[in-house]
Design an enzyme around this catalytic site. Structure first.
Site, PDB file in Angstrom:
ATOM      1  N   ASN A   7     135.820 -61.204  78.539  1.00  0.00           N
ATOM      2  CA  ASN A   7     134.800 -60.724  79.465  1.00  0.00           C
ATOM      3  C   ASN A   7     134.217 -59.411  78.940  1.00  0.00           C
ATOM      4  O   ASN A   7     134.948 -58.436  78.758  1.00  0.00           O
ATOM      5  CB  ASN A   7     135.432 -60.533  80.853  1.00  0.00           C
ATOM      6  CG  ASN A   7     134.408 -60.095  81.882  1.00  0.00           C
ATOM      7  OD1 ASN A   7     133.621 -59.190  81.628  1.00  0.00           O
ATOM      8  ND2 ASN A   7     134.416 -60.722  83.034  1.00  0.00           N
ATOM      9  N   HIS A  10     132.108 -54.869  80.729  1.00  0.00           N
ATOM     10  CA  HIS A  10     132.253 -53.413  80.582  1.00  0.00           C
ATOM     11  C   HIS A  10     131.293 -52.819  79.548  1.00  0.00           C
ATOM     12  O   HIS A  10     130.929 -51.657  79.644  1.00  0.00           O
ATOM     13  CB  HIS A  10     133.687 -53.056  80.179  1.00  0.00           C
ATOM     14  CG  HIS A  10     134.661 -53.058  81.324  1.00  0.00           C
ATOM     15  ND1 HIS A  10     134.332 -53.376  82.607  1.00  0.00           N
ATOM     16  CD2 HIS A  10     135.991 -52.737  81.354  1.00  0.00           C
ATOM     17  CE1 HIS A  10     135.398 -53.284  83.378  1.00  0.00           C
ATOM     18  NE2 HIS A  10     136.423 -52.892  82.636  1.00  0.00           N
ATOM     19  N   HIS A  43     129.607 -61.744  83.944  1.00  0.00           N
ATOM     20  CA  HIS A  43     129.416 -61.940  85.382  1.00  0.00           C
ATOM     21  C   HIS A  43     128.045 -61.384  85.758  1.00  0.00           C
ATOM     22  O   HIS A  43     127.833 -60.171  85.693  1.00  0.00           O
ATOM     23  CB  HIS A  43     130.533 -61.185  86.135  1.00  0.00           C
ATOM     24  CG  HIS A  43     130.522 -61.392  87.622  1.00  0.00           C
ATOM     25  ND1 HIS A  43     131.523 -60.916  88.441  1.00  0.00           N
ATOM     26  CD2 HIS A  43     129.653 -62.018  88.445  1.00  0.00           C
ATOM     27  CE1 HIS A  43     131.260 -61.240  89.698  1.00  0.00           C
ATOM     28  NE2 HIS A  43     130.123 -61.909  89.717  1.00  0.00           N
ATOM     29  N   ARG A  45     126.122 -60.325  88.419  1.00  0.00           N
ATOM     30  CA  ARG A  45     126.310 -60.013  89.849  1.00  0.00           C
ATOM     31  C   ARG A  45     124.964 -59.912  90.544  1.00  0.00           C
ATOM     32  O   ARG A  45     123.959 -59.567  89.928  1.00  0.00           O
ATOM     33  CB  ARG A  45     127.076 -58.691  89.992  1.00  0.00           C
ATOM     34  CG  ARG A  45     128.494 -58.742  89.436  1.00  0.00           C
ATOM     35  CD  ARG A  45     129.220 -57.442  89.724  1.00  0.00           C
ATOM     36  NE  ARG A  45     129.584 -57.351  91.116  1.00  0.00           N
ATOM     37  CZ  ARG A  45     130.831 -57.508  91.591  1.00  0.00           C
ATOM     38  NH1 ARG A  45     131.835 -57.728  90.769  1.00  0.00           N
ATOM     39  NH2 ARG A  45     131.057 -57.418  92.866  1.00  0.00           N
ATOM     40  N   ARG A  49     124.829 -54.812  88.565  1.00  0.00           N
ATOM     41  CA  ARG A  49     125.399 -53.497  88.216  1.00  0.00           C
ATOM     42  C   ARG A  49     125.735 -53.368  86.730  1.00  0.00           C
ATOM     43  O   ARG A  49     125.820 -52.282  86.212  1.00  0.00           O
ATOM     44  CB  ARG A  49     126.628 -53.184  89.071  1.00  0.00           C
ATOM     45  CG  ARG A  49     127.810 -54.058  88.782  1.00  0.00           C
ATOM     46  CD  ARG A  49     129.062 -53.561  89.473  1.00  0.00           C
ATOM     47  NE  ARG A  49     129.022 -53.785  90.911  1.00  0.00           N
ATOM     48  CZ  ARG A  49     130.119 -53.836  91.671  1.00  0.00           C
ATOM     49  NH1 ARG A  49     131.304 -53.646  91.122  1.00  0.00           N
ATOM     50  NH2 ARG A  49     130.041 -54.053  92.964  1.00  0.00           N
ATOM     51  N   GLU A  70     130.417 -66.107  85.006  1.00  0.00           N
ATOM     52  CA  GLU A  70     131.044 -65.864  86.316  1.00  0.00           C
ATOM     53  C   GLU A  70     129.919 -65.613  87.303  1.00  0.00           C
ATOM     54  O   GLU A  70     128.996 -64.853  87.002  1.00  0.00           O
ATOM     55  CB  GLU A  70     131.897 -64.601  86.256  1.00  0.00           C
ATOM     56  CG  GLU A  70     133.308 -64.827  85.853  1.00  0.00           C
ATOM     57  CD  GLU A  70     134.069 -63.518  85.933  1.00  0.00           C
ATOM     58  OE1 GLU A  70     133.867 -62.745  86.890  1.00  0.00           O
ATOM     59  OE2 GLU A  70     134.848 -63.270  85.018  1.00  0.00           O
ATOM     60  N   THR A 101     136.192 -58.082  90.892  1.00  0.00           N
ATOM     61  CA  THR A 101     136.488 -59.226  91.763  1.00  0.00           C
ATOM     62  C   THR A 101     137.867 -59.047  92.390  1.00  0.00           C
ATOM     63  O   THR A 101     138.841 -58.803  91.683  1.00  0.00           O
ATOM     64  CB  THR A 101     136.463 -60.534  90.931  1.00  0.00           C
ATOM     65  OG1 THR A 101     135.323 -60.497  90.078  1.00  0.00           O
ATOM     66  CG2 THR A 101     136.397 -61.744  91.824  1.00  0.00           C
ATOM     67  N   GLU A 151     140.486 -71.469  87.867  1.00  0.00           N
ATOM     68  CA  GLU A 151     141.018 -70.280  87.196  1.00  0.00           C
ATOM     69  C   GLU A 151     141.912 -69.590  88.221  1.00  0.00           C
ATOM     70  O   GLU A 151     141.433 -69.129  89.253  1.00  0.00           O
ATOM     71  CB  GLU A 151     139.901 -69.341  86.737  1.00  0.00           C
ATOM     72  CG  GLU A 151     140.465 -68.099  86.044  1.00  0.00           C
ATOM     73  CD  GLU A 151     139.396 -67.177  85.460  1.00  0.00           C
ATOM     74  OE1 GLU A 151     138.330 -67.664  85.035  1.00  0.00           O
ATOM     75  OE2 GLU A 151     139.635 -65.958  85.447  1.00  0.00           O
ATOM     76  N   HIS A 191     142.523 -62.175  85.357  1.00  0.00           N
ATOM     77  CA  HIS A 191     142.466 -60.951  86.165  1.00  0.00           C
ATOM     78  C   HIS A 191     143.712 -60.087  85.974  1.00  0.00           C
ATOM     79  O   HIS A 191     144.820 -60.506  86.271  1.00  0.00           O
ATOM     80  CB  HIS A 191     142.269 -61.228  87.657  1.00  0.00           C
ATOM     81  CG  HIS A 191     141.653 -60.036  88.329  1.00  0.00           C
ATOM     82  ND1 HIS A 191     140.294 -59.836  88.384  1.00  0.00           N
ATOM     83  CD2 HIS A 191     142.215 -58.943  88.880  1.00  0.00           C
ATOM     84  CE1 HIS A 191     140.048 -58.688  88.970  1.00  0.00           C
ATOM     85  NE2 HIS A 191     141.193 -58.118  89.272  1.00  0.00           N
TER      86      HIS A 191
HETATM   87  N1  PXP Z   1     138.407 -63.774  85.568  1.00  0.00           N
HETATM   88  C1  PXP Z   1     137.593 -63.493  86.607  1.00  0.00           C
HETATM   89  C2  PXP Z   1     137.154 -64.619  87.470  1.00  0.00           C
HETATM   90  C3  PXP Z   1     137.153 -62.173  86.858  1.00  0.00           C
HETATM   91  O1  PXP Z   1     136.348 -61.920  87.908  1.00  0.00           O
HETATM   92  C4  PXP Z   1     137.554 -61.152  85.983  1.00  0.00           C
HETATM   93  C5  PXP Z   1     137.054 -59.753  86.194  1.00  0.00           C
HETATM   94  O2  PXP Z   1     135.694 -59.706  85.974  1.00  0.00           O
HETATM   95  C6  PXP Z   1     138.380 -61.494  84.895  1.00  0.00           C
HETATM   96  C7  PXP Z   1     138.813 -62.807  84.730  1.00  0.00           C
HETATM   97  C8  PXP Z   1     138.832 -60.479  83.911  1.00  0.00           C
HETATM   98  O3  PXP Z   1     139.667 -59.569  84.554  1.00  0.00           O
HETATM   99  P1  PXP Z   1     140.146 -58.266  83.782  1.00  0.00           P
HETATM  100  O4  PXP Z   1     138.913 -57.464  83.503  1.00  0.00           O
HETATM  101  O5  PXP Z   1     141.065 -57.625  84.770  1.00  0.00           O
HETATM  102  O6  PXP Z   1     140.813 -58.726  82.528  1.00  0.00           O
END
Ligand code: PXP
Length: 241
Positions: A7, A10, A43, A45, A49, A70, A101, A151, A191
């Protein structure tokens, strides 16, 4: 073999901090691929953001591995996803006030709206995954709705304050993998997974994909994206085989 989806939200968060054009998540995606990841996750959103519409459009054109979007079930976002046709759409809950999330999508309560979104995304040719908590009713309802994958939210494991809570969270994940697979679902996880805590989850049998963001991008500040991804991929190969 356990697949790694990275992901890169960031990267866009840093760019948006100055509302400028760097760092570009499209560059980041190329680095993630060179590091050996199997997928790129972003993602989009509703409040935009971090990831912008332009990012997803360019990623769709440039990413060579799986592109996983996402997204919430908001009609406007589903419309964009149907136009862009990412390889995979992961439906998540979304609240304006949250930092990230928080927990899974309640597919039981939102069954009708979720089903409409899944139908549209399937018609657009996307694989559709439900980000849900490791709960039997949520898993069975996801299968009922017609999701291809789930997931499982690994937050309870990642946030466990003591070994007992950690053990309970791992047992719930193990049981949920089994229920999911019995229902014919492909099972992903994500997550709060980090270089330190990923081992115990990767050792559970039956997961096919992990989506990891924060920990990899944090390490990338010090070692670079390509190396950070390589290190996480190496852990997944070591622990899941
Ligand atoms: N999976 C989903 C569905 C998420 O919403 C997120 C956070 O955006 C992640 C995975 C990745 O989580 P983390 O950034 O804590 O590794």
């Amino acid at each position: 073999m356990l697949q790694l989806g990275v992901n890169i939200d960031h990267v866009a968060t840093v760019r948006q901090a100055r509302m400028t054009d760097e760092p570009d998540p499209v560059w980041a995606a190329a680095e993630v691929e060179l590091g050996g990841a199997d997928g790129i996750t972003v993602h989009l959103r509703e409040d935009r953001r971090h990831i912008q519409d332009r990012d997803v459009k360019l990623l769709k054109e440039t990413v060579g591995v799986k592109l996983n979007l996402e997204m919430s079930i908001a009609v406007s976002i589903v419309r964009i996803a149907c136009q862009l046709k990412p390889d995979q759409c992961t439906l998540v809950p979304e609240h304006r006030q949250e930092i990230t999330t928080e927990g899974g999508l309640d597919v039981v309560r939102l069954k009708r709206r979720v089903s409409q979104a899944v139908d549209k995304l399937h018609k657009a040719g996307c694989i559709v995954s439900a980000f849900i908590e490791p709960d039997e009713q949520q898993i069975k309802t996801s299968a009922d709705i017609g999701f291809d994958a789930i997931e499982l939210w690994t937050g309870a494991y990642a946030n466990a304050k003591n070994p007992r809570a950690e053990k309970r969270a791992l047992q719930e994940l193990e049981k949920s993998i089994e229920i999911g697979r019995q229902c014919g679902l492909v099972v992903h996880a994500g997550h709060g997974l980090t270089y330190r805590n990923v081992e115990k989850v990767a050792r559970l049998e039956g997961f096919s994909e992990f989506n990891i963001g924060h920990s990899i991008i944090s390490r990338a500040i010090f070692v670079g994206i390509r190396e950070a991804v390589r290190q996480m991929k190496e852990l997944l190969i070591r622990y899941s085989s």
